[in-house]
Structures are given as C-alpha cells and as structure tokens.
Design a protein around this motif. Sequence first.
Motif, short mmCIF file in Angstrom:
data_model
loop_
_atom_site.label_atom_id
_atom_site.label_comp_id
_atom_site.label_asym_id
_atom_site.label_seq_id
_atom_site.Cartn_x
_atom_site.Cartn_y
_atom_site.Cartn_z
N ILE A 322 0.85 -1.20 0.00
CA ILE A 322 0.00 0.00 0.00
C ILE A 322 0.88 1.25 0.00
O ILE A 322 0.53 2.29 -0.57
CB ILE A 322 -0.99 0.00 1.18
N ARG A 323 2.06 1.15 0.62
CA ARG A 323 3.00 2.27 0.59
C ARG A 323 3.46 2.52 -0.85
O ARG A 323 3.55 3.67 -1.30
CB ARG A 323 4.20 1.95 1.49
N GLU A 324 3.71 1.44 -1.57
CA GLU A 324 4.10 1.56 -2.98
C GLU A 324 2.97 2.20 -3.80
O GLU A 324 3.22 3.07 -4.65
CB GLU A 324 4.40 0.15 -3.52
N LEU A 325 1.73 1.79 -3.54
CA LEU A 325 0.59 2.31 -4.29
C LEU A 325 0.32 3.77 -3.96
O LEU A 325 -0.03 4.57 -4.84
CB LEU A 325 -0.65 1.46 -4.02
N ARG A 332 2.53 11.29 -1.43
CA ARG A 332 3.94 11.19 -1.05
C ARG A 332 4.33 12.30 -0.09
O ARG A 332 3.65 13.31 0.04
CB ARG A 332 4.82 11.31 -2.30
N SER A 333 5.48 12.10 0.52
CA SER A 333 6.11 13.16 1.30
C SER A 333 6.38 14.36 0.38
O SER A 333 6.70 14.19 -0.80
CB SER A 333 7.43 12.66 1.89
N LEU A 334 6.25 15.56 0.90
CA LEU A 334 6.52 16.75 0.08
C LEU A 334 7.98 16.80 -0.33
O LEU A 334 8.32 17.31 -1.40
CB LEU A 334 6.14 18.01 0.85
N VAL A 335 8.86 16.28 0.51
CA VAL A 335 10.28 16.22 0.16
C VAL A 335 10.47 15.29 -1.03
O VAL A 335 11.17 15.60 -1.99
CB VAL A 335 11.12 15.74 1.35
N GLN A 336 9.78 14.16 -0.98
CA GLN A 336 9.85 13.20 -2.08
C GLN A 336 9.30 13.83 -3.36
O GLN A 336 9.84 13.65 -4.44
CB GLN A 336 9.05 11.94 -1.74
N ALA A 337 8.22 14.60 -3.22
CA ALA A 337 7.62 15.24 -4.39
C ALA A 337 8.58 16.22 -5.02
O ALA A 337 8.72 16.30 -6.24
CB ALA A 337 6.33 15.94 -4.00
N GLY A 338 9.30 16.98 -4.17
CA GLY A 338 10.26 17.94 -4.71
C GLY A 338 11.38 17.25 -5.44
O GLY A 338 11.81 17.67 -6.51
N THR A 339 11.86 16.15 -4.88
CA THR A 339 12.93 15.39 -5.52
C THR A 339 12.46 14.82 -6.84
O THR A 339 13.16 14.85 -7.84
CB THR A 339 13.38 14.25 -4.59
N ALA A 340 11.20 14.32 -6.85
CA ALA A 340 10.66 13.73 -8.07
C ALA A 340 10.58 14.78 -9.17
O ALA A 340 10.85 14.49 -10.34
CB ALA A 340 9.28 13.14 -7.80
N THR A 341 10.22 16.02 -8.81
CA THR A 341 10.12 17.08 -9.81
C THR A 341 11.48 17.36 -10.44
O THR A 341 11.61 17.53 -11.65
CB THR A 341 9.58 18.36 -9.16
N LYS A 342 12.52 17.38 -9.62
CA LYS A 342 13.86 17.69 -10.12
C LYS A 342 14.41 16.60 -11.03
O LYS A 342 15.21 16.86 -11.90
CB LYS A 342 14.83 17.88 -8.93
N THR A 343 13.97 15.36 -10.81
CA THR A 343 14.57 14.24 -11.54
C THR A 343 13.67 13.74 -12.66
O THR A 343 13.91 12.67 -13.21
CB THR A 343 14.88 13.08 -10.58
#
Length: 435
Positions: A322-325, A332-343
């Motif tokens: 469920i974490r994967e989904l 997601r974490s906002l930190v994760q979202a920011g990283t995803a945007t950059k990459t």
Amino acid sequence: MSTTRFLTGITTTGTPHLGNFVGSIRPSVAASLTPGVQSFYFLADYHALIKCEDPARIQRSTLEIAASWLAAGLNPEKVTFYRQSDIPEIPELTWLLTCVTGKGVLNRAHAYKASVDKNVAAERDADDGVTAGLFMYPVLMGADILMFKAHKVPVGRDQIQHIEMARDMAASFNHLYGEHFVLPEAAIDDHVATLPGLDGRKMSKSYDNTIPLFSSREQLKKLIGGILTDSRAPGEPKEVEGSALFQIYQAFATEAETAALRQQYAEGIAWGDAKQVLLERVDQVIAPMRAQYEELINNPARIETTLLAGAERARALATPFIRELRSAVGLRSLVQAGTATKTTKVAKTALPAFKQYREADGKFYFKLVAADGRLLLQSTGFDAPKEAGQAIGQLQKGGGDALQALAPRLAAVEGVQPEDVTAALQALADAAAAN
C-alpha cells in the motif's frame, strides 16, 4: 518452480452448512496442500456489513466459520488465514480502486442489477433500499484480491463477473500508474457440487433450507428426515435425477458407493431407508471433525490468536504494497515530491530495475525487471534482507561473472535469454557510470 497464489473468502453472515463444506471449505483445504501453491483464506466480515445489521450474528458467524475451516483441516502454519477487518490496507486500497473504476461498470454488477430489477418490478424507486455498500461491493472484493496479487480465485460461475471486474480495475490502475497489480483469473471447478437444500432448491441461508455443517448426529438425523421427496412407495423405482437425497449423498460418497445407491433407487428403496443411508455417510465424514469443532468453538481465544497471527503475516505483504501504491498515485512526502520534480527528465530514460521484497514464507527475494516490465531474473529466497541486497550489489558490479557465481541462487525465467540479462545489467552499470 514458480508459486501460484490462490485466494478464497467467505462472508461471515451465517452458520456454515453442508453446501459450504462441499463447495468451498473442502476444496479450499485440499488446494492448500498442493505443492507450488501459496494460499490466502479470509473471513469477509466487511462484506458481511452489507448484508447483515446484527453485530452479534456477525461476531458469532466469524467464530463458527473460522472454527469450521480449522476443524476441516486448514493448517494456519501453511497458509495465510486472516480476518478481513484486521487488514486496514484493504479499505484504503478500496478507495484507490474506486477512483479508477467507472460507475457504468458497477451499474452492471449482478447483485446491484438484481436489486434494481426487484424494485422496478414492485413499482418502487429503482434504488430503494440500495446502499452504497451494495453498489461498491465489487470494488471491495477487487481490493481483497488485488492486495495480495492473487493469481487464481476459486469461485462459482455466478461470481466470475467479480473477477473480471477486479481485472478491469487492476488494468485501469496499471495503465495510469504503472505495473503494480497482477491480473487475477477465476478458478472454476465444474466438479465441485452445488448441494440442494431441504426443499430441493440450492442450499442457501437465504432460503432457510440448510443443514448446518456441525449439527449433532440427532439434529442431522432430524434435518435429513425432513428433506423433500416424492410420493413413490417402497418397491417403486425412483429417479436419481432431481433427488436432493441422492445429490447430497453423491457429494460425500465414493463412486462405488454412489453407484450402489443408484442401483438401490432403481430397485425401489424406501425413502426412509435412503435417508438412513445418507445420514450414515454424512456422519462418517463429519463426526471426526465435529469434536475438533466443538473444542475450538469453546475456546474463542485460541481462534482469535490464530487470526491475529494470520493478519500479521498478511500485513507483512499489505503494508509495503500500500506504501508503494500511495507513492504511485502521488500520496507522497513533500520532500519526495520535490525530488521527483527535479529528476523528471532523468526518469524519462527508462532503465531495468531490481526489486527486493519479502514473501509470506518469511524469506527475502529480488527480481530484475526490464524497462518494459518484463521479468528478466528471479532469485530464490534469502534468510535476511542484507543477503538479498548483497547479491543485488554483486550483480550490479560484476555483470556476467556475477551471474555465473550466483547461479545457484537464481531461478530461470521462461523465454529469457542470458544475453538479455547481461544487457540489462550493462545498462544499469552504464547509467551508474554516467552519474
């Protein structure tokens, strides 16, 4: 040898009867002993809320069904046996699937359509008495199946539609968010009997025509004595076709015993004698289990402990999935979202990927998946996650040499050539060097 996952559930709204035993419990227990099969069995108490508003009945039914399965030989050490409501990831997945399921699909669900047709025939509003729970029933069932990536779901032909709907939900989600779900298949056994009840109709709680599975011998004798028969006198030949007595006997007897009773029918056996033959045969099967059932029913704490242990095993799979989904849909974490945007630009160049996970057997596995989703490499089980991680690292660094060294810990994947795996490992090495 690859493992096939089977999943079976039973709604906790009544006392198990002979039809449940023949159609679900007995074949499920037998299937759980099949090599290469990983079995999941659950008590569908969330589903029960759709049909039943009596809390005491749901609790009692949960106890009786759990005791019945265990008494019939289900080994909770060999399967994942759990209560649906002990898995909070199930309702969360239900919502995720709700968001990718068209209302038009649910409009065609048999149970909903039957309710609407009944209302229309009675000249009531089409949705009179229809709860959102009834309407959404197929989505909850889809979540039950898809959460544990079941390959096969044993169902009767009247339930095939639900499996097809689960496949549609999985395909819709995978199309939008990437390959996460296994598309399940219905497992139909045309040899599993559907038993008639006391009145000749299908044995069902809805018709109040059932024979409780663990009736005492005295109760069993009384109920069998009440099975509907025709008026043919002793000595008159009798038809086995349409005979509820004969059909129930056939479900419990050997081929030779069934043939013998068929001959007795032709010779005009008295109905009272036929009922006695049925009583003896059914009791011969049920009696050894009855004592175990009574012991379990009188020790609910033992059953509760068994179910909680099963839920722990089930959640070991459900929680990371469920974490994967959640991440896949953007929760997601906002930190994760920011990283995803950059990459994002880097992510557009698809690469093969190693995926490490834990199975219900407690061991740790990994697989190498191609950029297009094909399975390239599958490991055998490791006792610790560190060992699996070290093997992945060895493959990433050593390429073809590592493949040869780790050969005993790798399972062959049909249709995949060694050069495909080598090329995938080289692609990962090149990408690592570029970074």
